[in-house]
Design a protein around this motif. Sequence first.
Motif, PDB file in Angstrom:
ATOM      1  N   GLU A  70       2.219  28.071 -34.690  1.00 23.09           N
ATOM      2  CA  GLU A  70       1.550  29.373 -34.823  1.00 23.09           C
ATOM      3  C   GLU A  70       2.497  30.479 -35.285  1.00 23.09           C
ATOM      4  OE1 GLU A  70       1.315  27.375 -32.207  1.00 23.09           O
ATOM      5  OE2 GLU A  70      -0.731  26.647 -32.578  1.00 23.09           O
ATOM      6  N   GLN A  71       3.808  30.277 -35.130  1.00 24.08           N
ATOM      7  CA  GLN A  71       4.772  31.303 -35.532  1.00 24.08           C
ATOM      8  C   GLN A  71       5.147  31.220 -37.011  1.00 24.08           C
ATOM      9  OE1 GLN A  71       7.209  30.171 -31.866  1.00 24.08           O
ATOM     10  NE2 GLN A  71       7.909  32.252 -32.250  1.00 24.08           N
ATOM     11  N   VAL A  72       4.740  30.146 -37.669  1.00 18.80           N
ATOM     12  CA  VAL A  72       5.014  30.016 -39.104  1.00 18.80           C
ATOM     13  C   VAL A  72       3.875  30.697 -39.857  1.00 18.80           C
ATOM     14  CG1 VAL A  72       5.459  28.424 -41.005  1.00 18.80           C
ATOM     15  CG2 VAL A  72       6.147  27.806 -38.668  1.00 18.80           C
ATOM     16  N   PRO A  73       4.166  31.741 -40.637  1.00 14.07           N
ATOM     17  CA  PRO A  73       3.098  32.531 -41.263  1.00 14.07           C
ATOM     18  C   PRO A  73       2.501  31.908 -42.516  1.00 14.07           C
ATOM     19  CG  PRO A  73       5.225  33.541 -41.699  1.00 14.07           C
ATOM     20  CD  PRO A  73       5.489  32.358 -40.810  1.00 14.07           C
ATOM     21  N   LEU A  74       2.151  30.622 -42.437  1.00 18.44           N
ATOM     22  CA  LEU A  74       1.431  29.940 -43.507  1.00 18.44           C
ATOM     23  C   LEU A  74      -0.045  29.887 -43.158  1.00 18.44           C
ATOM     24  CD1 LEU A  74       3.508  26.757 -44.504  1.00 18.44           C
ATOM     25  CD2 LEU A  74       2.917  28.666 -45.994  1.00 18.44           C
TER      26      LEU A  74
END
Length: 243
Positions: A70-74
């Motif tokens: 969830e912390q990867v902004p993809l």
Amino acid sequence: MTNVWIALVIGNSRLHWAEFSSDRLQKTWDTPHVNQDQVQLLHELWIASVVPSQNQFWQAYDRAHFLSLEQVPLQGMYPTLGIDRALAVWGAIQTVGDPVLVIDAGTALTLTGSNGDRLIGGAILPGLKLQFQSLNQGTAALPLFSLPLSASSLPHRWALTTETAIASGILHTVIAGLHSFIHDWRQIYPTSAVVFTGGDGNLLHHYFQDLYPNLASSVKVNPHLAFNGIRAIRKNNELFISN
């Protein structure tokens, strides 16, 4: 005071480490998986793991930050996407821009494409070492053949020994498959960057230079994509907290 911190990617076969000073990568190294008695660190630690059983050894470390998908902004990620794949793509976007196709040649050989900040999709197959191991473990007569890390040219396609026949079958098939994926991707995204990463990334790129020199000249190699992704997320986290 120098802001030294550590990035750790817990892979299927090894631990992959990187030391940063602020945003500057200082050094990288690999180690085997650890047990609790081996955990001794002094710096802030940012962890991405694809091996849940290894996470327990770092839970008690009070300066550890576990990264989640969830912390990867993809955009468009699915729940079972590997955090290592997501970080490598995000790191590639920071490094070479987008669209981008990342070919990660580790324990698993993965292809992951994105356009803008959206995941387009990809593919997974056994990595080179796993393919060699599977023939040895799944058959009665075929030997375990280890590919020399310094190999600079592909074996002859029509081999006359068992060892070179194994190498030919695996390597020529993998290279042809990757070429097909890259060709298809660039039919859709003609200006896309393509980047090899992972432990066998340099080796696969050498093989591409043998068979497809024109294509190889437009393909990059960067072993630090996942670390670049962690760095970008950490920096964004610091900006969020400071605001």
